[in-house]
Write an enzyme that holds these catalytic residues in place. Sequence first.
Site, PDB file in Angstrom:
ATOM      1  N   GLU A 348       0.840  -1.198   0.000  1.00 54.83           N
ATOM      2  CA  GLU A 348       0.000   0.000   0.000  1.00 54.83           C
ATOM      3  C   GLU A 348       0.878   1.252   0.000  1.00 54.83           C
ATOM      4  OE1 GLU A 348      -3.808  -1.544   2.646  1.00 54.83           O
ATOM      5  OE2 GLU A 348      -2.097  -0.662   3.690  1.00 54.83           O
ATOM      6  N   CYS A 349       0.650   2.138  -0.925  1.00 53.06           N
ATOM      7  CA  CYS A 349       1.232   3.479  -0.942  1.00 53.06           C
ATOM      8  C   CYS A 349       2.761   3.449  -0.796  1.00 53.06           C
ATOM      9  CB  CYS A 349       0.582   4.329   0.146  1.00 53.06           C
ATOM     10  SG  CYS A 349       0.756   6.111  -0.122  1.00 53.06           S
ATOM     11  N   GLY A 350       3.313   3.719   0.387  1.00 54.83           N
ATOM     12  CA  GLY A 350       4.753   3.691   0.582  1.00 54.83           C
ATOM     13  C   GLY A 350       5.351   2.345   0.245  1.00 54.83           C
ATOM     14  N   PHE A 352       4.166   0.351  -2.053  1.00 53.65           N
ATOM     15  CA  PHE A 352       4.136   0.363  -3.515  1.00 53.65           C
ATOM     16  C   PHE A 352       5.391   1.055  -4.050  1.00 53.65           C
ATOM     17  CE2 PHE A 352       1.399   2.091  -7.301  1.00 53.65           C
ATOM     18  CZ  PHE A 352       2.035   1.221  -8.179  1.00 53.65           C
ATOM     19  N   SER A 457      -0.708  -0.887  -4.832  1.00 56.40           N
ATOM     20  CA  SER A 457      -1.437   0.306  -5.254  1.00 56.40           C
ATOM     21  C   SER A 457      -1.196   1.423  -4.258  1.00 56.40           C
ATOM     22  CB  SER A 457      -2.942   0.027  -5.356  1.00 56.40           C
ATOM     23  OG  SER A 457      -3.532  -0.016  -4.064  1.00 56.40           O
TER      24      SER A 457
END
Length: 473
Positions: A348-350, A352, A457
């Site tokens: 997730e986010c970081g 990714f 993502s």
Amino acid sequence: MISAFCLTAPNSGEGKTTLSIGLMRLFSQKYAVQAFKCGPDYIDTSYHKIASGNTSYNLDSWLMGEEEVLRTFYSQTNCSQKACDIAIVEGVMGLFDGKKSADNPEESQKSLPSIAGSTAHIAQLLSLPLILVIDCKGMAQSISAIVRGFQSHCQEYGLYLAGIIANNVGSEKHYAILKESLTAWNLPPLLGYIPKNLTISFKERQLGLPHIFADETKNAALESKLDELAGILAQHIDIDALLSVTKYTQAPKNLSPTAPKVQANKTIGIAYDEAFCFYYPQNLEALKRVGYTLHYFSPLKDTKLPKLDALYLGGGYPEIYANTLSNNTAMCGAIKEFAEEYGNIFAECGGFMYLCSSLATSEHNAQENRIAEQAKPQIYPLCNVINATATMGTRLRSLGYRQGTLLQKPFFWESEETKFRAHEFHWSDIELHEDYAPFIKIGQNVFGIHYRNVFASYLHFYFAYLFNGGEKL
């Protein structure tokens, strides 16, 4: 019987978090305190954990669903299961700020405008007394006009405004004027104040308080600040009156998570350190409940992965620690190898960003101040699982709730339901250098990366309700 209340305000920046963590630290010196945060926030909950000594839980009626909010709150305040004398819920934004009713046509047809997703909705669901924090700098008798408006609005929604705490109060005389104005209009009492020009400051970063790692319980400077803040609040707030107006009937005991049908009996590695620390505790607890053994490791410090069945790479601040992450080539190589061997990875986010070939960031992205995007970037090679470049910007790229459908379900998605709700917040962009299959559809657009058994993502998912028998969102 316990005391429980929600700290809220007319808008952001009124002092909710400062007051929340100060009261949590003050009460924790004598009582068992359970903290909560409205909305999809990771930073404030880190402060809550340090101030109260207990894990802080998010409450978000849009992201989690109403039943999951009830389950989370009741399970953490049930005195027969764990010690809890005082529950403090910190609100988000202004009291009534939430999802726009236009997003839900059925809600917009109701006699009252929707308060879905707001602090008010959480307070309504849980029947919580409200304590309203008002920044009173440059204000005197006008406080009563604000409180009258909020009290009237609260009554429309069946909410109980129990008391007021003033922020930025210049003197005892100023406080007396504010208190007299509320008394004259027979309004909820002024329970105390935060003095103007506090010597304690918590410099903001991004949307909230500065980045900290939630396990830094031995941070002497922060501990000292919290103790000092608690001492100031003890002098200026009528604690006995606050506890008196926030008595709370013990929560129901019939919302325990349903027993899992199948135990996973697998080990999942959780990246957890200063660079990766954005996780909903309910998600991690749900994974444990369905049979995953959680093994925490540090992409900053560890050089190899233990024997694992899966990896969960959460969000955080990879840009601040980009040099250290990049220099730890052994860990980058271990994650690359795990992915190529079809190991299960959810990022997730970081997380990714960490899976990308490289991260481009200016030298000031690793500091509290951000400079122009035209600054010469520094390039940091990373895991190279995904052939892409993550680039840190100097402004917010995306923020908000997201609702869509999974095109492919990640390894832990133990439900036939493919609809999801999530939250997105990031300053970076990711440029893909080759085509990858998406695994998310939002509207007519597709997002995310599905490569081998890797799912990555920018979205932060709340998935605990999948294992709790909660309602479909």
